[in-house]
Scaffold this active site. Sequence first.
Site, PDB file in Angstrom:
ATOM      1  N   CYS A 120       1.154  -1.168  -0.153  1.00 33.08           N
ATOM      2  CA  CYS A 120       0.296   0.680  -0.200  1.00 33.08           C
ATOM      3  C   CYS A 120       0.302   1.421  -0.292  1.00 33.08           C
ATOM      4  CB  CYS A 120      -0.655  -0.198   1.195  1.00 33.08           C
ATOM      5  SG  CYS A 120      -2.136   1.745   0.834  1.00 33.08           S
ATOM      6  N   CYS A 179      -0.487   3.612   1.861  1.00 34.21           N
ATOM      7  CA  CYS A 179      -0.506   4.146   3.690  1.00 34.21           C
ATOM      8  C   CYS A 179       1.039   4.146   3.935  1.00 34.21           C
ATOM      9  CB  CYS A 179      -0.200   2.593   4.302  1.00 34.21           C
ATOM     10  SG  CYS A 179      -1.759   2.037   3.390  1.00 34.21           S
ATOM     11  N   ASP A 180       2.070   3.509   3.289  1.00 35.18           N
ATOM     12  CA  ASP A 180       3.536   3.968   3.913  1.00 35.18           C
ATOM     13  C   ASP A 180       4.821   4.483   3.103  1.00 35.18           C
ATOM     14  OD1 ASP A 180       2.982   1.769   5.520  1.00 35.18           O
ATOM     15  OD2 ASP A 180       3.383   0.018   4.447  1.00 35.18           O
TER      16      ASP A 180
END
Length: 308
Positions: free
Chosen positions: A133, A136-137
């Site tokens: 992701c 996300c990261d």
Amino acid sequence: MKTKCVIIGSGPAGYTAAIYAGRANLQPVEYCGLQMGGQLTQTTIVENFPGYPEGVDGNQMMMDLRQQAERFGADIRDGIITKVDFSSRPFHLWTDRDEEIEADSVIIATGASAKYLGLDDEKKYNGQGVSACATCDGFFYRKKTVAVVGGGDTACEEAMYLSQLCKKVYMIVRKNYLRASDVMRQRVEENEKIEILYEHNTLGLFGDNGVEGAHLVKRKGQPDEELVDIAIDGFFLAIGHHPNTDVFKEFIETDEQGYIKTIDGSPRTNVEGVFAAGDCADPHYRQAIVAAGSGCKAALEAERFLNK
């Protein structure tokens, strides 16, 4: 066992549904599934969920949500739902321990699993440079070099997103072309920070303290096959997700990828009294905050359905 509401799954969607259903005195029973806490337990720090200004460990966040659900009376159990019968009410469900449950309403929050290449190194470096992701990261790789695996629209979108944060982005593409739409292909080809490695396959990853590079093979199986190493700090999988919905497909309508179809933007499915929340019904956003919101909606809809 008989219950007013069964919740299947224990990520942000499932736990939020349990919080709302518990507060509505539905006395929900929640089955956690294979991965208690869902995909967020696979990441380290979650920085984009409101209310955690310093970020929060993914496992800790899921424990917080679980405790909150339990505080309002949710009965949270280990176990996997292996069979369902939604042909009549009350609905019938069976667990992997041969328990049979009768439920007046069901909330499906089983999530979607990221597809991986199947390399041992993906597990070894999970949370230490391997991610599925980018949104996300990606923040953790500012001004660093990363690689994105995949050649479709999702991979191109991830590469474009990462190029805004990172010093350099490699795209590792198995074929000699991108499967993405012409618009996305043109964008990545014109982006100076993105280098597309066509006809490359990943053999493995290396690094002492997290990912430091990837072993690749160029033109695998061809006379001019060549081994290539690239230095990277992050390795992002963008080869798709598989919604965990197979057990419901006899009764619940899904799209061709397996994502549950919902009605008019609500959590309602084609079976009255069965609701879907989170990534199992969301091929687009796949964010914890979106999943949590959909869990709230599913519980509210379940309460209204039961009150009717």
